[in-house]
Design a protein around this motif. Structure first.
Motif, PDB file in Angstrom:
ATOM      1  N   GLY A 216       0.814  -1.219   0.000  1.00 28.20           N
ATOM      2  CA  GLY A 216       0.000   0.000   0.000  1.00 28.20           C
ATOM      3  C   GLY A 216       0.840   1.258   0.000  1.00 28.20           C
ATOM      4  N   HIS A 217       2.013   1.229   0.657  1.00 31.04           N
ATOM      5  CA  HIS A 217       2.903   2.395   0.639  1.00 31.04           C
ATOM      6  C   HIS A 217       3.398   2.669  -0.784  1.00 31.04           C
ATOM      7  CE1 HIS A 217       2.726   2.349   4.900  1.00 31.04           C
ATOM      8  NE2 HIS A 217       3.590   1.355   5.090  1.00 31.04           N
ATOM      9  N   VAL A 218       3.756   1.619  -1.506  1.00 29.75           N
ATOM     10  CA  VAL A 218       4.219   1.782  -2.891  1.00 29.75           C
ATOM     11  C   VAL A 218       3.101   2.354  -3.754  1.00 29.75           C
ATOM     12  CG1 VAL A 218       5.054   0.561  -4.938  1.00 29.75           C
ATOM     13  CG2 VAL A 218       5.925  -0.055  -2.680  1.00 29.75           C
ATOM     14  N   ALA A 219       1.897   1.794  -3.611  1.00 27.67           N
ATOM     15  CA  ALA A 219       0.779   2.265  -4.424  1.00 27.67           C
ATOM     16  C   ALA A 219       0.481   3.738  -4.159  1.00 27.67           C
ATOM     17  CB  ALA A 219      -0.452   1.404  -4.149  1.00 27.67           C
ATOM     18  N   ARG A 220       0.420   4.117  -2.893  1.00 28.63           N
ATOM     19  CA  ARG A 220       0.120   5.517  -2.553  1.00 28.63           C
ATOM     20  C   ARG A 220       1.202   6.458  -3.062  1.00 28.63           C
ATOM     21  NH1 ARG A 220      -1.578   3.254   2.484  1.00 28.63           N
ATOM     22  NH2 ARG A 220      -3.833   3.454   2.792  1.00 28.63           N
ATOM     23  N   ARG A 221       2.471   6.104  -2.806  1.00 31.08           N
ATOM     24  CA  ARG A 221       3.562   6.981  -3.217  1.00 31.08           C
ATOM     25  C   ARG A 221       3.643   7.106  -4.734  1.00 31.08           C
ATOM     26  NH1 ARG A 221       7.700   8.040   0.374  1.00 31.08           N
ATOM     27  NH2 ARG A 221       8.429   9.396  -1.320  1.00 31.08           N
ATOM     28  N   SER A 222       3.212   6.078  -5.442  1.00 30.85           N
ATOM     29  CA  SER A 222       3.259   6.098  -6.911  1.00 30.85           C
ATOM     30  C   SER A 222       1.968   6.607  -7.532  1.00 30.85           C
ATOM     31  CB  SER A 222       3.554   4.685  -7.434  1.00 30.85           C
ATOM     32  OG  SER A 222       4.808   4.219  -6.990  1.00 30.85           O
ATOM     33  N   GLY A 223       0.948   6.908  -6.716  1.00 32.71           N
ATOM     34  CA  GLY A 223      -0.327   7.398  -7.228  1.00 32.71           C
ATOM     35  C   GLY A 223      -1.081   6.350  -8.019  1.00 32.71           C
ATOM     36  N   LEU A 224      -0.956   5.079  -7.624  1.00 23.63           N
ATOM     37  CA  LEU A 224      -1.569   3.973  -8.354  1.00 23.63           C
ATOM     38  C   LEU A 224      -2.376   3.103  -7.406  1.00 23.63           C
ATOM     39  CD1 LEU A 224       1.545   2.895 -10.473  1.00 23.63           C
ATOM     40  CD2 LEU A 224      -0.400   4.269 -11.253  1.00 23.63           C
ATOM     41  N   GLN A 225      -2.972   2.073  -7.983  1.00 27.81           N
ATOM     42  CA  GLN A 225      -3.685   1.071  -7.208  1.00 27.81           C
ATOM     43  C   GLN A 225      -3.087  -0.293  -7.530  1.00 27.81           C
ATOM     44  OE1 GLN A 225      -8.029   0.590  -7.902  1.00 27.81           O
ATOM     45  NE2 GLN A 225      -8.229   1.123  -5.746  1.00 27.81           N
ATOM     46  N   ALA A 226      -2.913  -1.120  -6.505  1.00 30.50           N
ATOM     47  CA  ALA A 226      -2.362  -2.467  -6.687  1.00 30.50           C
ATOM     48  C   ALA A 226      -3.495  -3.478  -6.680  1.00 30.50           C
ATOM     49  CB  ALA A 226      -1.373  -2.780  -5.572  1.00 30.50           C
ATOM     50  N   ARG A 227      -3.463  -4.383  -7.655  1.00 29.78           N
ATOM     51  CA  ARG A 227      -4.455  -5.452  -7.728  1.00 29.78           C
ATOM     52  C   ARG A 227      -3.738  -6.787  -7.538  1.00 29.78           C
ATOM     53  NH1 ARG A 227      -9.282  -3.814 -10.228  1.00 29.78           N
ATOM     54  NH2 ARG A 227      -9.679  -5.912 -11.050  1.00 29.78           N
ATOM     55  N   LEU A 228      -4.044  -7.450  -6.424  1.00 26.40           N
ATOM     56  CA  LEU A 228      -3.424  -8.729  -6.111  1.00 26.40           C
ATOM     57  C   LEU A 228      -4.384  -9.866  -6.446  1.00 26.40           C
ATOM     58  CD1 LEU A 228      -1.695  -8.252  -2.623  1.00 26.40           C
ATOM     59  CD2 LEU A 228      -0.756  -7.927  -4.909  1.00 26.40           C
ATOM     60  N   ALA A 229      -3.859 -10.891  -7.094  1.00 33.14           N
ATOM     61  CA  ALA A 229      -4.667 -12.054  -7.453  1.00 33.14           C
ATOM     62  C   ALA A 229      -4.470 -13.141  -6.401  1.00 33.14           C
ATOM     63  CB  ALA A 229      -4.276 -12.570  -8.830  1.00 33.14           C
ATOM     64  N   LEU A 230      -5.554 -13.529  -5.736  1.00 34.59           N
ATOM     65  CA  LEU A 230      -5.470 -14.521  -4.672  1.00 34.59           C
ATOM     66  C   LEU A 230      -4.823 -15.812  -5.155  1.00 34.59           C
ATOM     67  CD1 LEU A 230      -6.279 -15.238  -1.724  1.00 34.59           C
ATOM     68  CD2 LEU A 230      -8.421 -16.124  -2.654  1.00 34.59           C
ATOM     69  N   ASN A 231      -5.155 -16.228  -6.382  1.00 38.73           N
ATOM     70  CA  ASN A 231      -4.638 -17.507  -6.877  1.00 38.73           C
ATOM     71  C   ASN A 231      -3.204 -17.426  -7.393  1.00 38.73           C
ATOM     72  OD1 ASN A 231      -5.236 -16.008  -9.119  1.00 38.73           O
ATOM     73  ND2 ASN A 231      -6.381 -17.612 -10.193  1.00 38.73           N
ATOM     74  N   GLN A 232      -2.567 -16.244  -7.313  1.00 34.23           N
ATOM     75  CA  GLN A 232      -1.172 -16.119  -7.709  1.00 34.23           C
ATOM     76  C   GLN A 232      -0.238 -15.916  -6.509  1.00 34.23           C
ATOM     77  OE1 GLN A 232      -2.441 -13.521 -11.622  1.00 34.23           O
ATOM     78  NE2 GLN A 232      -0.337 -13.323 -10.933  1.00 34.23           N
TER      79      GLN A 232
END
Length: 321
Positions: A216-232
């Motif tokens: 979440g720190h990376v996403a916020r600092r980069s102005g993006l959203q991270a999408r994590l796939a449970l099956n990966q």
């Protein structure tokens, strides 16, 4: 044993990478030409970061390792460290074991202990670590780009399971107990991986407080959203309750694995690095442009195989919660 005897006996060592090591008001170091300094500090407090009665040899290793992990996340090569100790007493046996663990970690990763401080007080261990990275090449949290793959190293979650075992909150299968406790007490900073990622990754962070929180720190600092796939996500330990193991992986922390983002064009190169370093690398999601509702949804979305968002209440460790 007085303060200066303590330092001389247990912590004074040759410092071939420094112009001047322990013994003066300051150490003197000279960075290599074209390098920037990466500087970090972390403290470990008894009862907060480690259990009372922790093995002092492992504690010495971990005190240094957690700081080297921060340098690894920046793609920096460790060079020098300073150590500040608050000790209840000058226990010769404890100090000898602690110093053995700390110097063992320093030797393995090519680090000089160049100074510090000692005082009497509650057990508190603080390291300042200094590394070098080529100018403009540091792996910063604000460098992720939309479309980047999200990767994580190793098998996060084991340290949290080890802590739960030691605290009596969980009974791990015998085959997992030693491994999980070792991951908690003597983590291995991914220094070589961090160096190898310099030309490949856009952003990186080490997982100290939990995957969801730290990504979440990376996403916020980069102005993006991270999408994590449970099956990966990395595989979960067999014989452990799935919900417990998944919570440890997503929110446990204390693993000091690297989470990083890189363009999809680097997948083959990253596979070669995983093989060369014998470190599992898992591609677990994507960085995307933040949606208008991102603030309400959060910087990290965990998706099930049907691409539906899974609500996960605990994001990670908060020192002041």
């Amino acid at each position: 044993m007085g303060e200066f005897d303590l330092i001389a006996r247990h912590f004074a060592r040759a410092t071939p990478q420094a112009l001047l090591g322990p013994g003066d008001d300051c150490a003197l170091v000279r960075p290599e030409p074209g390098m920037e300094l990466a500087i970090t500090t972390d403290m470990l407090v008894e009862g907060t970061h480690f259990l009372p009665g922790a093995d002092p040899r492992d504690l010495g290793w971990k005190t240094l390792a957690v700081n080297l992990s921060d340098l690894a996340a920046m793609g920096a090569r460790p060079r020098w460290v300073l150590l500040a100790l608050s000790l209840p007493a000058a226990d010769e046996t404890w100090l000898a074991a602690f110093a053995e663990g700390l110097h063992g970690c320093a030797r393995e990763f090519g680090v000089d202990l160049i100074g510090g401080d000692t005082t009497r007080g509650p057990l508190n261990l603080c390291v300042t670590a200094i590394g070098e990275v080529p100018a403009g090449r540091a792996l910063r949290r604000d460098g992720a780009q939309a479309g980047d793959d999200i990767w994580i190293s190793g098998q996060p979650g084991l340290a949290a399971l080890g802590l739960a075992q030691l605290q009596g909150r969980l009974q791990l299968p015998a085959a997992w107990q030693t491994l999980c406790i070792k991951r908690l007490q003597a983590p291995r900073p991914r220094v070589q991986l961090g160096l190898a990622l310099r030309p490949l990754a856009h952003a990186a962070i080490d997982i100290s407080d939990g995957l969801l929180a730290d990504l979440g720190h990376v996403a916020r600092r980069s102005g993006l959203q991270a999408r994590l796939a449970l099956n990966q996500l990395p595989r979960l330990p067999e014989g452990v309750d799935r919900a417990t193991a998944l919570d440890a992986l997503l929110a446990g922390g204390d693993d000091y694995e690297l989470c990083f983002t890189a363009p999809s064009s680097q997948r083959l190169a990253l596979g070669c690095i995983a093989a060369d370093l014998d470190i599992p690398l898992w591609r677990i999601g994507k960085m995307e442009a933040a949606e208008a509702s991102a603030e309400a949804a959060g910087p990290v979305l965990l998706l099930d195989p049907d691409d539906q968002v899974i609500e996960w209440a605990r994001l990670g460790y908060d020192h002041f919660a």
